[in-house]
Design a protein around this motif. Structure first.
Motif, PDB file in Angstrom:
ATOM      1  N   ALA A 267     -26.588   0.580  32.853  1.00  7.87           N
ATOM      2  CA  ALA A 267     -26.385   2.007  33.063  1.00  7.87           C
ATOM      3  C   ALA A 267     -25.773   2.679  31.848  1.00  7.87           C
ATOM      4  CB  ALA A 267     -25.492   2.228  34.288  1.00  7.87           C
ATOM      5  N   GLY A 268     -25.048   1.901  31.033  1.00  8.40           N
ATOM      6  CA  GLY A 268     -24.405   2.476  29.870  1.00  8.40           C
ATOM      7  C   GLY A 268     -23.861   1.392  28.964  1.00  8.40           C
ATOM      8  N   THR A 269     -23.420   1.820  27.801  1.00  3.50           N
ATOM      9  CA  THR A 269     -22.802   0.911  26.848  1.00  3.50           C
ATOM     10  C   THR A 269     -21.796   1.677  26.006  1.00  3.50           C
ATOM     11  OG1 THR A 269     -23.215  -0.687  25.067  1.00  3.50           O
ATOM     12  CG2 THR A 269     -24.629   1.250  25.126  1.00  3.50           C
ATOM     13  N   ILE A 270     -20.810   0.953  25.511  1.00  4.03           N
ATOM     14  CA  ILE A 270     -19.798   1.529  24.634  1.00  4.03           C
ATOM     15  C   ILE A 270     -19.305   0.428  23.707  1.00  4.03           C
ATOM     16  CG2 ILE A 270     -17.881   1.089  26.231  1.00  4.03           C
ATOM     17  CD1 ILE A 270     -16.692   3.818  25.357  1.00  4.03           C
ATOM     18  N   THR A 271     -19.023   0.804  22.487  1.00  3.07           N
ATOM     19  CA  THR A 271     -18.395  -0.108  21.544  1.00  3.07           C
ATOM     20  C   THR A 271     -16.962   0.364  21.364  1.00  3.07           C
ATOM     21  OG1 THR A 271     -20.475  -0.589  20.442  1.00  3.07           O
ATOM     22  CG2 THR A 271     -18.474  -1.033  19.189  1.00  3.07           C
ATOM     23  N   LEU A 272     -16.016  -0.555  21.473  1.00  2.00           N
ATOM     24  CA  LEU A 272     -14.594  -0.250  21.317  1.00  2.00           C
ATOM     25  C   LEU A 272     -14.007  -1.292  20.387  1.00  2.00           C
ATOM     26  CD1 LEU A 272     -12.184   1.527  22.224  1.00  2.00           C
ATOM     27  CD2 LEU A 272     -11.793  -0.160  24.044  1.00  2.00           C
ATOM     28  N   THR A 273     -13.532  -0.842  19.242  1.00  2.00           N
ATOM     29  CA  THR A 273     -13.088  -1.755  18.202  1.00  2.00           C
ATOM     30  C   THR A 273     -11.771  -1.298  17.578  1.00  2.00           C
ATOM     31  OG1 THR A 273     -13.712  -2.726  16.065  1.00  2.00           O
ATOM     32  CG2 THR A 273     -14.561  -0.531  16.525  1.00  2.00           C
ATOM     33  N   PRO A 274     -10.960  -2.232  17.098  1.00  2.00           N
ATOM     34  CA  PRO A 274      -9.760  -1.843  16.356  1.00  2.00           C
ATOM     35  C   PRO A 274     -10.071  -1.495  14.905  1.00  2.00           C
ATOM     36  CG  PRO A 274      -9.829  -4.215  16.580  1.00  2.00           C
ATOM     37  CD  PRO A 274     -10.999  -3.669  17.368  1.00  2.00           C
ATOM     38  N   ASP A 275     -11.321  -1.653  14.492  1.00  2.00           N
ATOM     39  CA  ASP A 275     -11.705  -1.452  13.099  1.00  2.00           C
ATOM     40  C   ASP A 275     -12.308  -0.069  12.893  1.00  2.00           C
ATOM     41  OD1 ASP A 275     -10.960  -4.117  12.510  1.00  2.00           O
ATOM     42  OD2 ASP A 275     -12.891  -4.807  13.315  1.00  2.00           O
ATOM     43  N   ALA A 276     -11.695   0.701  12.002  1.00  2.00           N
ATOM     44  CA  ALA A 276     -12.192   2.037  11.674  1.00  2.00           C
ATOM     45  C   ALA A 276     -13.321   1.942  10.663  1.00  2.00           C
ATOM     46  CB  ALA A 276     -11.063   2.882  11.098  1.00  2.00           C
ATOM     47  N   GLU A 277     -14.280   2.845  10.786  1.00  2.00           N
ATOM     48  CA  GLU A 277     -15.330   2.929   9.771  1.00  2.00           C
ATOM     49  C   GLU A 277     -14.700   3.439   8.480  1.00  2.00           C
ATOM     50  OE1 GLU A 277     -19.353   5.453   8.911  1.00  2.00           O
ATOM     51  OE2 GLU A 277     -18.980   4.865  10.984  1.00  2.00           O
TER      52      GLU A 277
ATOM     53  N   ASN B 287     -17.511   3.808  19.518  1.00  2.00           N
ATOM     54  CA  ASN B 287     -18.804   4.003  18.861  1.00  2.00           C
ATOM     55  C   ASN B 287     -19.918   3.814  19.883  1.00  2.00           C
ATOM     56  OD1 ASN B 287     -17.947   4.040  15.951  1.00  2.00           O
ATOM     57  ND2 ASN B 287     -17.183   2.031  16.528  1.00  2.00           N
ATOM     58  N   LYS B 288     -21.046   4.414  19.585  1.00  2.00           N
ATOM     59  CA  LYS B 288     -22.298   4.161  20.303  1.00  2.00           C
ATOM     60  C   LYS B 288     -22.197   4.274  21.824  1.00  2.00           C
ATOM     61  CE  LYS B 288     -22.975   0.292  17.729  1.00  2.00           C
ATOM     62  NZ  LYS B 288     -21.945   0.463  16.734  1.00  2.00           N
ATOM     63  N   LEU B 289     -21.413   5.231  22.305  1.00  2.00           N
ATOM     64  CA  LEU B 289     -21.372   5.498  23.750  1.00  2.00           C
ATOM     65  C   LEU B 289     -22.738   6.036  24.170  1.00  2.00           C
ATOM     66  CD1 LEU B 289     -19.968   5.978  26.497  1.00  2.00           C
ATOM     67  CD2 LEU B 289     -19.224   8.189  25.604  1.00  2.00           C
ATOM     68  N   THR B 290     -23.365   5.361  25.111  1.00  2.00           N
ATOM     69  CA  THR B 290     -24.697   5.754  25.571  1.00  2.00           C
ATOM     70  C   THR B 290     -24.805   5.519  27.071  1.00  2.00           C
ATOM     71  OG1 THR B 290     -25.529   4.861  23.472  1.00  2.00           O
ATOM     72  CG2 THR B 290     -27.166   5.485  25.101  1.00  2.00           C
ATOM     73  N   VAL B 291     -25.403   6.470  27.761  1.00  2.00           N
ATOM     74  CA  VAL B 291     -25.673   6.338  29.197  1.00  2.00           C
ATOM     75  C   VAL B 291     -27.182   6.457  29.390  1.00  2.00           C
ATOM     76  CG1 VAL B 291     -25.336   7.406  31.467  1.00  2.00           C
ATOM     77  CG2 VAL B 291     -23.409   7.225  29.870  1.00  2.00           C
ATOM     78  N   ALA B 292     -27.748   5.569  30.197  1.00  2.00           N
ATOM     79  CA  ALA B 292     -29.185   5.623  30.485  1.00  2.00           C
ATOM     80  C   ALA B 292     -29.521   6.955  31.134  1.00  2.00           C
ATOM     81  CB  ALA B 292     -29.583   4.471  31.406  1.00  2.00           C
TER      82      ALA B 292
ATOM     83  N   THR C 269     -21.489  -6.874  15.830  1.00  2.00           N
ATOM     84  CA  THR C 269     -20.486  -6.250  16.700  1.00  2.00           C
ATOM     85  C   THR C 269     -20.465  -6.908  18.076  1.00  2.00           C
ATOM     86  OG1 THR C 269     -22.015  -4.476  17.361  1.00  2.00           O
ATOM     87  CG2 THR C 269     -20.554  -4.022  15.494  1.00  2.00           C
ATOM     88  N   ILE C 270     -21.621  -7.355  18.541  1.00  2.00           N
ATOM     89  CA  ILE C 270     -21.662  -8.096  19.815  1.00  2.00           C
ATOM     90  C   ILE C 270     -20.883  -9.398  19.660  1.00  2.00           C
ATOM     91  CG2 ILE C 270     -23.174  -9.393  21.380  1.00  2.00           C
ATOM     92  CD1 ILE C 270     -25.292  -7.186  20.904  1.00  2.00           C
ATOM     93  N   GLU C 271     -21.142 -10.115  18.577  1.00  2.00           N
ATOM     94  CA  GLU C 271     -20.460 -11.395  18.349  1.00  2.00           C
ATOM     95  C   GLU C 271     -18.965 -11.215  18.125  1.00  2.00           C
ATOM     96  OE1 GLU C 271     -22.918 -13.009  15.216  1.00  2.00           O
ATOM     97  OE2 GLU C 271     -24.276 -13.951  16.682  1.00  2.00           O
ATOM     98  N   ALA C 272     -18.554 -10.044  17.650  1.00  2.00           N
ATOM     99  CA  ALA C 272     -17.130  -9.750  17.473  1.00  2.00           C
ATOM    100  C   ALA C 272     -16.444  -9.406  18.796  1.00  2.00           C
ATOM    101  CB  ALA C 272     -16.955  -8.598  16.481  1.00  2.00           C
ATOM    102  N   GLY C 273     -17.233  -9.246  19.863  1.00  2.00           N
ATOM    103  CA  GLY C 273     -16.654  -8.952  21.175  1.00  2.00           C
ATOM    104  C   GLY C 273     -16.233  -7.508  21.351  1.00  2.00           C
ATOM    105  N   THR C 274     -16.921  -6.579  20.652  1.00  2.00           N
ATOM    106  CA  THR C 274     -16.535  -5.168  20.744  1.00  2.00           C
ATOM    107  C   THR C 274     -17.567  -4.292  21.450  1.00  2.00           C
ATOM    108  OG1 THR C 274     -17.460  -4.677  18.556  1.00  2.00           O
ATOM    109  CG2 THR C 274     -15.123  -5.343  18.646  1.00  2.00           C
ATOM    110  N   VAL C 275     -18.669  -4.886  21.912  1.00  2.00           N
ATOM    111  CA  VAL C 275     -19.711  -4.120  22.603  1.00  2.00           C
ATOM    112  C   VAL C 275     -19.639  -4.457  24.093  1.00  2.00           C
ATOM    113  CG1 VAL C 275     -22.177  -3.625  22.783  1.00  2.00           C
ATOM    114  CG2 VAL C 275     -21.173  -4.178  20.549  1.00  2.00           C
ATOM    115  N   PHE C 276     -19.626  -3.412  24.902  1.00  2.00           N
ATOM    116  CA  PHE C 276     -19.468  -3.579  26.348  1.00  2.00           C
ATOM    117  C   PHE C 276     -20.641  -2.927  27.067  1.00  2.00           C
ATOM    118  CE2 PHE C 276     -15.437  -3.629  24.230  1.00  2.00           C
ATOM    119  CZ  PHE C 276     -14.820  -4.746  24.762  1.00  2.00           C
ATOM    120  N   MET C 277     -21.049  -3.571  28.147  1.00  2.00           N
ATOM    121  CA  MET C 277     -22.195  -3.113  28.937  1.00  2.00           C
ATOM    122  C   MET C 277     -21.707  -2.667  30.314  1.00  2.00           C
ATOM    123  SD  MET C 277     -24.662  -3.967  26.788  1.00  2.00           S
ATOM    124  CE  MET C 277     -26.232  -4.206  27.593  1.00  2.00           C
ATOM    125  N   LEU C 278     -22.177  -1.526  30.757  1.00  2.00           N
ATOM    126  CA  LEU C 278     -21.941  -1.064  32.114  1.00  2.00           C
ATOM    127  C   LEU C 278     -23.196  -1.397  32.898  1.00  2.00           C
ATOM    128  CD1 LEU C 278     -20.231   0.448  34.200  1.00  2.00           C
ATOM    129  CD2 LEU C 278     -21.345   2.558  33.419  1.00  2.00           C
TER     130      LEU C 278
END
Length: 189
Positions: free
Chosen positions: A61-71, A88-93, A45-54
């Motif tokens: 401080a946080g991370t979120i995955t935002l993708t056009p692909d549904a599970e 997906n995987k919304l997380t805050v430290a 998912t990182i290599e697909a460019g869908t994981v973002f770091m705050l």
């Protein structure tokens, strides 16, 4: 704070970040994220460019995955014809808890999804985590349904099937966005 794309070297930090969140959730009596997430799936998912770091300086401080692909198995064929992006995987430290960073990350995701041409941002939440479900409702999401059939991405039965959505919309999230512009979604109507 800035938002950047995650890079392959971030996988170790993201797995540790998830463990921190799982430990916190266990302390609240939740079994959410109790099974380890496969590093190879996270790296993909990182290599697909869908994981973002705050990032706050050198601290995540946080991370979120935002993708056009549904599970697979969550959304109906009709729903999948609507332009949507999936969170997906919304997380805050934990050290950043109580600052509404999760809400602002959701606003950022809705903004990015709108700029990509999405009508909806959608998510699935842990089926037994009522506090998390209430949080998403408070953030303007509408509960769609509960899906219990199927398997989890990281093995075992599906445990994250509480489905919700809210309209994608432009938002003043207050972050410095250092990500490339989103690709436009393509949907056959």
């Amino acid at each position: 704070m800035i938002i950047t794309l995650a890079e392959p070297h971030d996988v170790v930090e993201l797995l540790a970040f998830r463990e921190e969140a799982a430990a916190w959730l266990r302390g609240l009596g939740s079994d959410q994220w109790s099974r380890p997430y496969p590093a190879d799936k996270l790296l993909a998912t990182i290599e697909a460019g869908t994981v973002f770091m705050l990032r706050d300086g050198h601290t995540t401080a946080g991370t979120i995955t935002l993708t056009p692909d549904a599970e697979e198995g969550l959304w109906t064929d009709d729903e999948l014809t609507e332009p949507s992006m999936f969170i997906n995987k919304l997380t805050v430290a934990r050290e950043y808890a109580g600052q509404n960073l999760g809400g602002r990350l959701l606003d950022w995701a809705g903004d990015r999804a709108q700029r990509a041409g999405a009508r909806w941002i959608r998510l699935d939440a842990w089926t037994t985590n009522g506090a998390l479900q209430r949080y998403y409702l408070e953030q303007g999401f509408t509960h769609i349904r509960m899906v219990r059939e199927g398997a989890a991405v990281n093995g075992g039965p599906r445990v994250s099937g509480w489905l919700a959505q809210r309209p994608a919309r432009l938002a003043d999230h207050g972050f410095t966005d250092r990500t490339p512009p989103p690709s436009r979604l393509s949907y056959a109507a």
